[in-house]
Design an enzyme around this catalytic site. Structure first.
Site, PDB file in Angstrom:
ATOM      1  N   SER A 143       0.840  -1.192   0.000  1.00 17.61           N
ATOM      2  CA  SER A 143       0.000   0.000   0.000  1.00 17.61           C
ATOM      3  C   SER A 143       0.881   1.250   0.000  1.00 17.61           C
ATOM      4  O   SER A 143       1.998   1.241  -0.520  1.00 17.61           O
ATOM      5  CB  SER A 143      -0.949  -0.026   1.198  1.00 17.61           C
ATOM      6  OG  SER A 143      -1.880   1.024   1.139  1.00 17.61           O
ATOM      7  N   TYR A 193      -3.184   8.088  -7.488  1.00 20.37           N
ATOM      8  CA  TYR A 193      -2.363   7.099  -6.780  1.00 20.37           C
ATOM      9  C   TYR A 193      -2.905   6.833  -5.379  1.00 20.37           C
ATOM     10  O   TYR A 193      -3.111   5.677  -4.982  1.00 20.37           O
ATOM     11  CB  TYR A 193      -0.924   7.596  -6.706  1.00 20.37           C
ATOM     12  CG  TYR A 193       0.032   6.662  -5.996  1.00 20.37           C
ATOM     13  CD1 TYR A 193       0.493   5.510  -6.621  1.00 20.37           C
ATOM     14  CD2 TYR A 193       0.482   6.940  -4.705  1.00 20.37           C
ATOM     15  CE1 TYR A 193       1.377   4.651  -5.975  1.00 20.37           C
ATOM     16  CE2 TYR A 193       1.370   6.091  -4.054  1.00 20.37           C
ATOM     17  CZ  TYR A 193       1.813   4.953  -4.692  1.00 20.37           C
ATOM     18  OH  TYR A 193       2.688   4.106  -4.052  1.00 20.37           O
ATOM     19  N   LYS A 218      -4.663   3.274  -3.735  1.00 14.82           N
ATOM     20  CA  LYS A 218      -4.140   2.548  -2.579  1.00 14.82           C
ATOM     21  C   LYS A 218      -5.198   2.430  -1.482  1.00 14.82           C
ATOM     22  O   LYS A 218      -5.255   1.423  -0.764  1.00 14.82           O
ATOM     23  CB  LYS A 218      -2.883   3.234  -2.042  1.00 14.82           C
ATOM     24  CG  LYS A 218      -1.698   3.170  -2.992  1.00 14.82           C
ATOM     25  CD  LYS A 218      -1.264   1.741  -3.301  1.00 14.82           C
ATOM     26  CE  LYS A 218       0.001   1.694  -4.131  1.00 14.82           C
ATOM     27  NZ  LYS A 218       0.468   0.305  -4.374  1.00 14.82           N
TER      28      LYS A 218
END
Length: 254
Positions: A136, A150, A154
């Site tokens: 992660s 992004y 995650k």
């Protein structure tokens, strides 16, 4: 027979370090890796011989993921753990400049390919009461300038880890942030996407981490991922999102 472990994104950075650490910890471990670039994979094969096997291809294609899983099952009869490491940072863009297609491409790599791989590998992981370790990022719940794609991918990955742990009791899952690591991604931040798309304040912060030698060596978080894959995810952290240095993971640190 030792553990049979799948690792994605093994050509460089944290992924390559995970492979190196796995073999340093257990001489009987077998790793099946996947990446788009074959040259680094050949080097790993030359170094580790019949302990390392690989598939070259784009992980957003199910055919590549099936090839990876099938290779492990055909070659060694089982899959004990999966470490989902592959991911990309870009697009790095302000909300006023959003390119939805670029976001979709990132999600295909950072999230949907992993969901697909878990689905394909799950029947084999259930047979071994296996483990799925997701790489992660702190960006999942912290704001970094122009990292919306992004960070949100995650966050989705963390939720998937929780979902997997709760819906499939024969398999454990965990999402772990690696900290800020000295990899090619950091070079890209300092030299390319940072100057073009991030705030001056945050760019200064990332450059300062490098200048002050505060970036982690990739072997540090890689050790946590490798030990979780080898020794299994403890019940107490199953389904959770944690940082690599969380006290709950103290036994998995270098």
């Amino acid at each position: 027979m030792g553990k049979v472990i799948l690792v994605t994104g093994v050509s460089r950075g944290i992924g390559k370090s995970i492979v190196d650490v796995l073999f340093s910890l257990d001489k009987d471990t077998v790793v099946y890796g996947v990446a788009r670039s074959e040259a680094p994979l050949k080097k790993l094969k030359e170094k580790y011989g019949d302990r390392f096997f690989y598939v070259v291809g784009d992980i957003t294609e199910d055919s590549v993921l099936k090839q990876l899983v099938n290779a492990a099952v055909k070659g060694h009869g089982k899959i004990d753990s999966l470490v989902a490491n592959a991911g990309v940072l870009e697009p790095v863009q302000n909300v006023n400049e959003i390119d939805v297609n670029a976001w979709k491409k990132l999600y295909d790599i950072n999230f949907f390919s992993i969901v697909s791989l878990v689905g394909i590998a799950l029947p084999e992981l259930k047979k071994t009461n296996g483990n799925v370790v997701f790489v992660s990022s702190d960006a999942c719940n912290m704001y970094f300038s122009s990292w919306g794609a992004y960070g949100s991918s995650k966050a989705a990955l963390n939720h998937f880890a929780m979902t997997l742990a709760n819906e499939e009791r024969q398999v454990k899952a965990i999402a772990v942030a690696p900290g800020i690591v000295d990899t090619d991604m950091q070079v890209n931040i300092r030299e390319n996407v940072g100057p073009s798309s991030m705030s001056a304040e945050q760019l200064k912060m990332f450059r300062g981490l490098k200048e002050n030698n505060q970036l982690l060596d990739s072997s540090v978080p890689a050790t946590v991922y490798a030990k979780l894959a080898l020794h299994g995810i403890p019940d107490g952290v199953n389904g959770q999102y944690l940082s690599y240095n969380d006290p709950a993971l103290a036994d998995f640190m270098p």
